[in-house]
Enzyme design. Structure first.
Site, PDB file in Angstrom:
ATOM      1  N   GLN A 185       0.815  -1.225   0.000  1.00  0.00           N
ATOM      2  CA  GLN A 185       0.000   0.000   0.000  1.00  0.00           C
ATOM      3  C   GLN A 185       0.844   1.269   0.000  1.00  0.00           C
ATOM      4  OE1 GLN A 185      -3.206   0.538  -0.483  1.00  0.00           O
ATOM      5  NE2 GLN A 185      -3.719  -1.636  -0.673  1.00  0.00           N
ATOM      6  N   THR A 243       9.278 -17.809 -17.108  1.00  0.00           N
ATOM      7  CA  THR A 243       9.680 -16.778 -18.063  1.00  0.00           C
ATOM      8  C   THR A 243       9.203 -15.414 -17.576  1.00  0.00           C
ATOM      9  OG1 THR A 243       9.614 -18.358 -19.856  1.00  0.00           O
ATOM     10  CG2 THR A 243       9.465 -16.037 -20.487  1.00  0.00           C
ATOM     11  N   CYS A 331     -10.599  -7.966  -1.502  1.00  0.00           N
ATOM     12  CA  CYS A 331     -10.967  -9.387  -1.398  1.00  0.00           C
ATOM     13  C   CYS A 331     -12.076  -9.590  -0.377  1.00  0.00           C
ATOM     14  CB  CYS A 331      -9.749 -10.220  -1.034  1.00  0.00           C
ATOM     15  SG  CYS A 331      -8.456  -9.301  -0.267  1.00  0.00           S
TER      16      CYS A 331
HETATM   17  N1  PLP Z   1      -0.710  -6.801   0.535  1.00  0.00           N
HETATM   18  C1  PLP Z   1      -1.486  -5.716   0.688  1.00  0.00           C
HETATM   19  C2  PLP Z   1      -1.303  -4.835   1.878  1.00  0.00           C
HETATM   20  C3  PLP Z   1      -2.470  -5.425  -0.264  1.00  0.00           C
HETATM   21  O1  PLP Z   1      -3.245  -4.350  -0.100  1.00  0.00           O
HETATM   22  C4  PLP Z   1      -2.622  -6.277  -1.377  1.00  0.00           C
HETATM   23  C5  PLP Z   1      -3.687  -6.030  -2.375  1.00  0.00           C
HETATM   24  O2  PLP Z   1      -4.711  -5.457  -2.088  1.00  0.00           O
HETATM   25  C6  PLP Z   1      -1.767  -7.391  -1.501  1.00  0.00           C
HETATM   26  C7  PLP Z   1      -0.820  -7.611  -0.528  1.00  0.00           C
HETATM   27  C8  PLP Z   1      -1.867  -8.315  -2.665  1.00  0.00           C
HETATM   28  O3  PLP Z   1      -1.331  -7.740  -3.820  1.00  0.00           O
HETATM   29  P1  PLP Z   1      -1.712  -8.295  -5.272  1.00  0.00           P
HETATM   30  O4  PLP Z   1      -3.099  -7.821  -5.556  1.00  0.00           O
HETATM   31  O5  PLP Z   1      -0.717  -7.679  -6.195  1.00  0.00           O
HETATM   32  O6  PLP Z   1      -1.594  -9.772  -5.229  1.00  0.00           O
END
Ligand code: PLP
Length: 390
Positions: A185, A243, A331
């Site tokens: 973030q 790759t 998520c």
């Molecule tokens: N870590 C944090 C603090 C995040 O906010 C996020 C995504 O929202 C992630 C990890 C995961 O990143 P990515 O979406 O690139 O897998």
């Protein structure tokens, strides 16, 4: 005429900067070689990856060979935790209750493999203290993973101070665990100098700073032993098989460079806008509270709870008005489970369900803020009129 949509979900993702797209384009078309190929096509791609690895290293103030490109923040976090812990048959990992699931679920998986895991509780702002982390260290602690800034409530965590505490211990001759930070973030908006942060590993994700989706960065300090988590080719010095996503990697570096060049100015602009938003909401919407720390937070992140309303209902109505927001992490938004972050912060039930995250970015203006507050005020009032929680 319909009003233009307003995007206030920059912590979920950001749009690709047109300049970044332009930097990527040749590597999606004419420079298509496989960087592992010996011929000129391959070497042109290899040269691009090598060049931009230096660009990223300059921003993180590290060596180019300390940068590993991955498929995103999730993979960087997984690789950091598993890659360090798997060097040992057993051992102890410390993390916090407010981490992203990329960390928390990986820690849970490691627990099932037999490792000892400590999940530190947080204070009312979603933060841990240096003393808390220090007290949790045991002789068998191998790794500490603390996020730089929380994705749901924007609070900044004291990573540098934890790094300093570990440094002091080393100066006294003590053997210390490694320090990893999920800086996803903070990419493009916070200081990512790894020497300043005093970290051994750091994760980033390009789509959070106007780069492409599906590209991540993992900084691993020279001397730190990292075991690969996937088997295959010997790319990324054997640390990450597969790759290389050449165009994506070029885009990630271009985006980071661009964001870094205007980082402080943009951070100041966003902080001002965020203050305007927070002050207006708290003043105009009764029974509303800011979540996370008032000042020690990401410049563009504002998060709230509203008593007696459902955050999802607010989101749907905002969406209907052309305003994109979130209840917390991207998520979490698909589930109606209360957020693990607000739960860890011990937010009471009647408040916890009414969470809303508004995250500002390059396109955000003061006029948008005025409109969002006006619309939100009516939505919360309408929802309260039909709510069973009074
Ligand atoms: N870590 C944090 C603090 C995040 O906010 C996020 C995504 O929202 C992630 C990890 C995961 O990143 P990515 O979406 O690139 O897998």
């Amino acid at each position: 005429m319909a009003t233009k949509p307003i995007y206030l979900d920059h912590s979920a993702t950001t749009p690709l900067d047109p300049k970044v797209l332009k930097a990527m384009q040749p590597y999606l078309t004419e420079v298509f070689g496989n960087p592992s190929s010996i011929h000129a096509f391959g070497q042109a791609a290899r040269s691009a990856v090598d060049t931009v690895r230096k660009t990223v290293a300059e921003i993180l103030e590290c060596e180019a060979n300390e940068i590993i490109f991955t498929s995103g923040g999730t993979e960087s976090d997984n690789l950091a935790l598993r890659g360090v812990m798997h060097n040992f048959k057993d051992g102890h990992l410390i993390t916090t209750a407010v981490e992203h699931h990329a960390i928390l679920y990986t820690a849970e998986a490691l627990r099932k493999e037999g490792y000892e895991i400590t999940i530190l509780p947080v204070d009312e702002y979603g933060r841990v203290s240096v003393a808390q982390v220090e007290a949790a260290i045991k002789p068998n602690t191998k790794l500490i993973s603390i996020m730089l800034a929380n994705n749901e409530i924007g609070s900044l965590l004291p990573v540098r101070e934890i790094g300093k505490m570990l440094e002091k211990k080393r100066e006294r001759g003590e053997v210390t665990p490694l320090l990893h930070t999920d800086a996803v973030q903070g990419g493009g908006i916070l200081n990512l100098d790894v020497g300043h942060l005093k970290v051994d590993l750091l994760s980033l994700s390009a789509h959070k700073f106007y780069g492409p989706k599906g590209v991540g960065i993992l900084y691993v300090k020279n001397g730190v032993k990292l075991l690969p988590t996937q088997t295959g080719g010997g790319q990324e010095k054997g640390k990450r098989a597969g790759t290389e996503n050449v165009a994506g990697i070029v885009g990630a570096a271009a985006a980071l460079k661009l964001a870094n060049s205007k980082r402080e100015k943009e951070a100041a602009r966003l902080t001002k806008l965020r203050e305007e938003l927070v002050n207006k909401i708290l003043k105009e919407i009764p029974r509303s509270k800011l979540t996370g720390h008032a000042t020690e937070r990401l410049p563009g992140s504002a998060s709230f709870i509203f008593y007696g309303v459902e955050g999802e209902s607010i989101l749907l109505r905002l969406d209907f008005e052309g305003i994109a927001a979130s209840t917390g992490s991207a998520c979490n938004s698909a589930s109606l489970q209360p957020s693990h972050v607000l739960t860890a912060m011990q937010i009471p039930h009647e408040w916890k369900h009414g969470s809303l995250r508004l995250t500002l970015g390059r396109s955000t203006t003061s006029a948008q803020i005025q409109r969002v507050v006006k619309v939100l005020k009516k939505i919360v009032s309408d929802l309260r009129a039909i709510s069973s929680v009074k």
